[in-house]
Enzyme design. Structure first.
Site: not given
Lengths: 481, 481, 481, 481
Positions: B100, B104, B191, B259, B294, B298, B301, B445
C-alpha cells in the site's frame, strides 16, 4: 509408561543434548528457551492427558506387545475403535492447546513402519519386524516421544533422487557396515523434532531400483553424533522470543509444530535400528500408509483448533455487540459446518478402517485423502470467515506495550472498548488469539502438512476405480462393449 | 507542485513533529524509524512516479482550480478518463512497491468532500465548498499528502453514536466557537497517517438528527495540538524493526498502509477548515461517495500486488523445477484469472462513472461495491494458491541468521537449493516475499479496508433495483398486477 | 435497412426455404413451427428494438462503409463507445426476451473476418476485404441476419484435422474452381442458424500448413444447394412443441439459441463470397478475434437473463412470504453481486478496447476471456441460488393440465397458493419460468458457448505475461539475474 | 417377507387402485403407465436386491420384533452397524438405478415415529408404540412399501399453521371420533407415493399449543377413500411418456422419486393407525429425527448416482479422445473428491450414532445435517464439472428420431462420431444419460429433498454449542469471566 506426567516429560528433555540452532545460535535447553518452550508445553499435554480421568480412555491403550497400559501415541492400532479413539483424542488435544501437539507424526510412523516391516520380512525373509518390535517396546515402556521423519529436500523436483546433481538431496545410505549403516541427507519440516527423544526416518517417495540406497528406514536418538537441527522461523516468532504474552496470541502454547530441519552428516545407525535397507519396492507402500494415517488426523486436531477459533470469534462478536446480526450468525454457522465436515471425514476414514496383513489397522485411504484435501481448502475459508467477523483491527491493533504505557494506555483502553462490562484487555487478547490462529504459518501448515494438496489428488484419482464406474454407466445403458 | 520528488517528500516530513507512539515509545522521526520508514518509502513512490516519463501522464493531472499541473493524488476527477487513469496509476504503483502506498485514501476523501460540500451549500446556503477549495488549492500547490480519516471506534456496535455509554466513541464536536470548533474522539486504522501532512476527517456512517454533533468534516495538520497517533502492529513487524532485510520479505517497502490510531483530545479546528458542521442528512452521501471511490481502488492497487505475487510464485516454481507441471500452471492461470477479474471491476466502475452536481465525477457505485466484495474473497484465494504452489517451507524456513551463520550456513545453502544455477539466496528471498504478501495483515487489510464485506452487500442489495427486475419477469409472463 | 420491423423480418423468413429437420421431420416454416417460432420471435426483437425510442441509440449505428443508419448487429466497431453500446444493447435484449436472441454470433463473425481480411490482404496481396465489404454492404442495406459458423465436429479430439480418419470432421475445401470453391463438412451448435438469412463460415481452430484446405472462410445463403440443417433438441422442448404456454416457462421466446447442425454436402461457394482460402497462418487470429468478441457478450446478454431470474425469485419469495427472511435477502444479494461482476467484466473489456490494423475495434482479449470464464462458473451459482430460494416444488409441480382439470384443478389452486391476494397461477407461472431458466440447456450453453472453459484458461495463461510479472518480483528483491 | 421379488412387488401394485392424476388424466396402472413405470422399476430394485447374494447382507435385517428376516427398508436400527449398512445399501442401489429408489423415506419415517411413540407414551401414558408395532409388524411381514409423508403446503410461509387464512395449509384433524380421526390437508413432494402401499403421515414442523390439531401422525393405505394423488411433472418427462428410450437418458429407471401431491379430503383414520394425536411438544423431536435420518441418506444414494455420472463422463471423454488431457483428469478427480466427501459424511454420522430411549438408533444429528448441507452444494458442482467435460453438445444434440431417420440418420452418425471403433450411438446414449443426471429436476431434488439448505443451517448452529467453544477460547487465554 515411565514418563507419566507432563513435568516428567519436560525433565526427560533436560537430560539430552541435541544440537539445535535457531536464528543463528544454539539452543541449550528447549524446555526453557522461549522459542521452543511453548512447543514443549503443547507436547507435554499429550503426557498430561493420561492423568485426566475424563480422557484417560482416549489417551491410553493396551499394548498388543505386552498387554501393558501405554500412551496411545505409541500404540499400534488393533481395530476400528482404536482408529476412532485416535481421532477423538486429537480433537480434544487441539481444543486444549489451540495448536499442534506434534506427537501424532511419530505415532503414524510407528504404525506405517510396523505394517511394512511385516511385509518386507514376508517377501524377503528380512528381520525388520522383530527389530522394530524391540525398539517399539522400548518406546512404549519409556513412553518416549518420536518424531516421524519423511520429507526430503528434493532439490530439483523435476528429477528423481538418482538424477539429482547433489545426491544428498534425499536421505541415503552412504556406507553399509556389518554392524549398521551410515546415512547422509536431511529431513525438512520436522514437527516436534527438537523436543522428541527419538527420530524415526522413512523414505519420502516411491523409489525405483536405481534409488536403492534411498530405500531406508531407521530409528535413532535425537542427540546421536552427526545430527544437527535447525529450528524454523514462524510468523511473529519474535513475540514468542520476547515473551510478549498478550501479543503472541496463544500465551502458553506454540504455533503449529515448531518445525525443524534435521541434518544427518554421516550418522551411524546400528543394525538393530534399521527397519528397511534397500527394499525399494516397499517404499511406495510405506509412504502411502504413513501419509494416509497422517492425513486422517487433520480432520481431528484442526477441528479442535477450529472449535477454539469459532469460540473466539463468537466471544469477540459478543464483546463488539454484533453477535445477533444475521450475517454474523450465518458466518459462524458456516465455520461450524466446514469444521464438522472435516471431522466427519476423519471419523469416516477411521470407521471404514481395515487390517493390514500384520494385523495393524489402516484407515480407509480414499477417505483419508479426501479428508486432508478438504483441510487444504476449508481451513483457509474458516480463517477468512473468522477475520470477516472479527473486523479490521486484527491488522491494526497497537501492541501490548501501548496498552501498558502510562502515557497512552488509557487511550487504548478507551478506544478499543466494546460493550459495557467487559474489560478492553479481553477484547485485545481474543483478537491476538484470532490473529495467531489465522495468520501465515498456521494455514501453510494445514495446507502442506501430511502432503501437499496435489499429493492427495493423485491418490484420489488412483483409487477412484474409473473402470468400475464406467461399467456402472454402461450397464445402465445396456452397452456391453 | 512544491514537493517534486520522493526525496523532497521525505525531507518535508522531517520538518513536522506529530506525536506518534509505537510499541509504547514515541517515534521521533518517521523517515528514519525502522517501523515507519518502509511506509514512508512506499508513499514517496507516489511522488517519484511524477518524474518517470513512462507514467507521468498517469501520475499527474491538470487542476480544474488553477490549470496547474498537479499530482493526480490531489485532483478532483473531471471525467471518465480521470477515473480510469486513477485505476491504472494505482496498479502501476502496486507493481512497483508490492504494498500500500497510502495516498489514495486522502485522494478519495478530497473527491467525496468536494462534491458533498457543493450540495450542502446548495441546500443550506453554507460556504463549505469555497473553504474546501482554498484548502485544496493549498494541498495541490504544496503537493501535500493527506490522510482521509473516516473509521470511528464505534464501541458497542449494536448502538448508534447517540446511545453509546461513552459519547466519544464517534468523533464529535464538543464545543462550537465563533472562530471554529473543538473536537474529541478517535479514528482507527488510519492508513498513511503517520507520514501524512494533513488529516481530512469525515463522519463514519449516516447520522440522524440526534447525532448532529457527530456530523462533522474538517482538515487539520497532523501535528496540531491535541492529536496523538498510535502506530499499529503488524504481522512480523519486528523483522522490520530489526532491519532483517531478507526475512522481512519486501526489503524496501512496508506491509499494507502502516495503519495508526489518531486520537483527538479536544482539538481546535479553525472555522475555515470546517467542511461539514451538523448537516447530518448529508453524512450518508459523504460516507457513500468516499466508500465507493475507495472500493474502486482495490481492484487496482491489489492487482498490482497480485502481479508481483504471481511473478514470485512463477519464479519460485522455476527454481524448484515445478513450473511445467500441469497443476502448477493451472493454479497460476487461476491466480491471473482472479486478479484480472478484480481489475476488470475497477475499470468497469470507472468507465461507467457519472458526474455529481458539483461536476466532480463519481464511479458507478454498484460496480465499485461489487469490485471490493470480490477483493474480500479473491485475495484470500490468490494467496492460498500462491502458498499451494510455493510449498510447505514457507512455514518452516530457518531465519536469515542461520543462512549467515558460519556453523550452519552451508547446510541451509545445501538443503534449500533448487535447480542448478540459481543461488539458494534467491529461493529464500522469494519465499520470504511470498510469506509477507500472503500472511495475516496483508489479507485482513484487503478484507476490511474500504469497508467490511457486509457493508458492500448492503449497498449491492440497495442498488439492485428489485422492483425493476420483478417487473421484467412479470412482463415476460404477461403478469400485470 | 430494408427490414425495419420484427414483422418484416418474420415475413422475410417465409420467402426462403432452407432444408431443416427436427425430430426426424422436415420443418417447412420456421416462423410457424412451434419448435422454432419462439426463437424467431427472440431474434425479431433485435429488429423491433430499432423502433423503440428509448433504445434506438443502442440498436442502430452509422455504417462506416456508407454513412447509412444500420442495425448495430451489422456494424463494424469503430471505437470504444461502439463496444460499450454493444454490451448495453445485449443486456437490454436479454431483459426483454429472457433468452438468446442469436444475432450477436454473426455480428462478431463480421467483425472478426473484416479485420483479418485486411491483414491477409496486406500480407498476401489477396482481395478478401473488398469482397467482404461488398457482402457486408449487402447485409447492412438489407438488414439480414447472419449466423457466424465456427465449431466443427472434431471427431477424435486427440488428433488435428489432417490426422482424422474421416477428413470431413472439419469443414474443408474439396475442390477449387475458377469461379469458386466446393466445401464439405459440418458446423455444430449453430445459434440462430434456422432463422438466419446467411451463414458466415470461419475455421474452428488454428491450422498448420498440413491443414491448408481447412483454412477457409466464406458466406452463403442458408438455402444454398447442399446445405442441410438439423435442429437440436433442448430440455423440455416438447412443452414448446405442444404449445404448453404455462409449463414452457418463457411463453413467447425460446430457450437459448435454438442451435442446429449445419451440414455442407459439397456446397459451391462463388469466389466473391470467399474471404479466406488457405491462409492457414491467419486462422489462429481469426478464431481468437471471433472468440474474444463473443466471450465479451456473455457478461451482457446473460446478465439481462439474470436480471429476469433475480426478479422472478424475488417475486416468488414475495408470493411465498419469505422475502423478508435474512437468508433469502442474502442469496438475492449474492445473485446480484455475481450478475454485476459479469457485467463489469463485459464493460471492462470493451472500455479497454483497441483498434486493429483495419481500424475495426477489438475488445481487450484478456478481460474478455476472464469475463467468459466467470460466466461458466457464476451462471451455475446464480441458478443454484435461485433454486434454493424458490424451493423444492420446482421439481415436483403438477402440470398445467392438472391446473386446468375440472376434477383436480381446485386442489392445485388450493394447495399451491401463497400469500393472500395473489392468484396461484402467478406462482406457478413464475415457478415454470425459474425452472426453464435454471435447467439443463440454459446452463450448458452458458458454459460452452463462445468456447469451453478450458479454452479461456489457455488464453488467460498465454496473455498473462509471466516474464513481466517475474521481473516485477525480482526487481522488488534486488535480484537481477 | 411376503413380497420377495421385484416382480411380486409390481404384481402387488396392480391389486390396489389409488386415485392418481397426471397431466390432467387419471393413471389406471402405475406399473404400466410410461410416466410412472420407470419409478416402479427403481423401487422394485429394493426388492430384487434381497435376492442378490453379494448384497443380501445389506438388503435384509433381522426384525427386533419377531426375529424374522425382513427387508432392511422396514427395519428399526438396533446399532451402529445397522446405520452403516443402510448407507452402503443406498449407495449400491444408487449405482444400480442411477436414480431415486424412493423407499428410504418410509424407512426413515418408521424409525422416527417408533422412537417418538416410545417417548410420548412414557410422558403421557398414551399407547402409540404398541399400535405402531402392530402396524410395523404387518409392514415387515408383508414387506410393503411405505411413503413417509411430511411436507405440508404451508401457504404464507411468514405465518404458523394456526394463523393461515386457509387452515388446511397444514394437515390437521378436523374431527375426533371414538374409533378414529378425520384429517384434511395435503402433503407435497411425496417421493414414491404413487407406487407405495401405505402412507405414514408426520407433522412438518414443530408445533405449539395453538396448533394442537396439527400434531398428528398416522398410517393409511394409499387407496383409502378421500385420498387423491397428483403426480408432478419433471424435466423432459414427455420423453419418458413417449417412450423415447434413448433420449430419456436413463432408459429403465425414472428421474428422482416420481414425486406427487397427496391430498386428504376428510379421510378417516382408524384409531389403531394413529401414532400421535395432539402431543404438540413432541412434533419438533419427530420432525428432527426423521430429518436427520433422511439427511444422512443423501451422502449415500447420491454418491451412487455420482459414481455413474463419473463413469459416464469418463467414458465420454474416452470416446471423444480427451481422457488423457490434464484438465479432464483434474475435473474427474474433483468429482470423485466431492462424491467421497459426501459419502464420508454419511458414514461418519452413522458411525457416531447413538441409541434413543426406545433403543432405536439415531445418527449423529450434527453430522447428518452437515452431510445434507454439503449435498446441496456439491451435487451442483459435480454436475457442472460433468457438463464441462462432456461439452456443449449436451445442449444441442439432435433427437433420436433424427438418428433413426432414413434421410439424415447418416449425417448424425458421421458428424457425432468420436474415436474409431466406438459406435456413435454409444456416444449419444451416454450424452443423454449425462443430460438427464445433471438437468433441472435431479439437482433441485438434491437441494430441497430432506429439507432445504437453510433448514440444515439452523440445526448446525443450534447444535454448535457456542458456549463450550467460547469457554475453550477463554480457558486458553486465562479469561475466567
Amino acid at each position: 509408561m515411565k514418563i507419566q506426567t507432563g513435568g516428567q516429560y519436560i525433565e526427560s528433555l533436560r537430560k539430552i543434548r541435541p544440537k539445535i540452532y535457531y536464528k543463528g545460535k544454539r539452543i541449550e535447553d528447549v524446555t526453557r528457551h522461549p522459542a521452543t518452550a511453548p512447543h514443549v508445553r503443547a507436547a507435554a499435554m499429550t503426557y498430561a492427558l493420561v492423568n485426566d480421568a475424563e480422557h484417560r480412555d482416549l489417551a491410553t491403550a493396551t499394548s498388543h506387545l505386552t498387554g501393558h497400559s501405554i500412551s496411545r501415541f505409541t500404540h499400534v492400532h488393533q481395530n476400528v475403535e482404536d482408529l476412532i479413539k485416535k481421532i477423538k483424542l486429537l480433537r480434544v488435544l487441539g481444543q486444549k492447546t489451540g495448536t499442534c501437539f506434534q506427537r501424532c507424526v511419530g505415532f503414524d510412523g510407528i504404525n506405517a513402519v510396523y505394517s511394512v516391516a511385516f511385509e518386507t520380512d514376508r517377501q524377503y525373509g528380512t528381520h525388520h519386524l522383530d527389530r522394530f518390535k524391540d525398539w517399539l517396546n522400548y518406546i512404549q515402556e519409556e513412553n518416549l516421544m518420536v518424531v516421524g521423519a519423511m520429507t526430503d529436500p528434493k532439490g530439483d523436483r523435476s528429477k528423481p533422487p538418482a538424477d539429482q546433481k547433489d545426491p544428498d538431496q534425499y536421505v541415503r545410505i552412504v556406507q553399509r557396515r556389518p554392524d549398521g549403516i551410515v546415512v547422509r541427507g536431511a529431513k525438512l519440516h520436522m514437527t516436534g523434532a527438537v523436543n522428541s527423544h527419538e527420530i524415526l526416518v522413512m523414505p519420502t517417495t516411491a523409489m525405483d531400483k536405481r534409488s536403492q540406497d534411498y530405500a531406508v528406514a531407521f530409528a535413532i536418538p535425537v542427540d546421536a553424533p552427526g545430527i544437527t537441527m535447525i529450528f524454523g522461523r514462524q510468523a511473529n516468532d519474535s513475540r514468542k522470543d520476547n515473551r510478549e504474552r498478550m501479543d503472541v496470541g496463544n500465551p502458553s502454547f506454540g504455533a503449529v509444530g515448531g518445525e525443524a530441519v534435521i541434518v544427518f552428516e554421516d550418522v551411524f545407525i546400528p543394525r538393530e535400528r534399521v527397519f528397511m535397507d534397500g527394499q525399494f519396492d516397499f517404499t511406495g507402500t510405506l509412504v502411502y500408509r504413513f501419509a494416509a494415517h497422517h492425513r486422517a488426523n487433520y480432520g481431528a486436531c484442526k477441528t479442535g483448533l477450529m472449535d477454539i477459533l469459532i469460540g473466539a470469534v463468537t466471544y469477540l462478536a459478543q464483546v463488539q455487540g454484533t453477535l445477533k446480526v444475521a450475517h454474523t450468525r450465518d458466518k459462524i454457522t458456516e465455520m461450524i459446518h466446514l469444521c464438522e465436515t472435516l471431522y466427519g471425514c476423519s471419523i469416516a476414514c477411521s470407521a471404514e478402517g481395515q487390517p493390514t496383513p500384520s494385523g495393524a489397522y489402516m484407515v480407509n485411504t480414499m477417505l483419508a485423502n479426501v479428508c486432508k484435501q478438504n483441510v487444504t481448502r476449508f481451513h483457509f475459508e474458516v480463517a477468512r470467515l473468522a477475520l470477516d467477523i472479527a473486523g479490521g483491527f486484527i491488522a491494526t491493533l497497537p501492541s501490548q506495550f501501548d496498552l501498558e504505557s502510562k502515557e497512552i494506555g488509557h487511550l487504548i483502553r478507551k478506544y478499543f472498548s466494546g460493550v459495557e462490562g467487559i474489560p478492553t484487555e479481553h477484547r485485545i487478547k481474543i483478537a491476538r488469539l484470532i490473529e495467531a490462529m489465522t495468520g501465515g504459518t498456521a494455514l501453510v501448515e494445514s495446507m502442506h502438512g501430511a502432503g501437499s494438496p496435489q499429493a492427495q489428488r493423485i491418490m484420489i484419482l488412483r483409487e477412484g476405480d474409473l473402470e468400475k464406474k464406467m461399467k456402472l454407466a454402461k450397464v445402465l445403458l445396456g452397452i456391453y462393449s
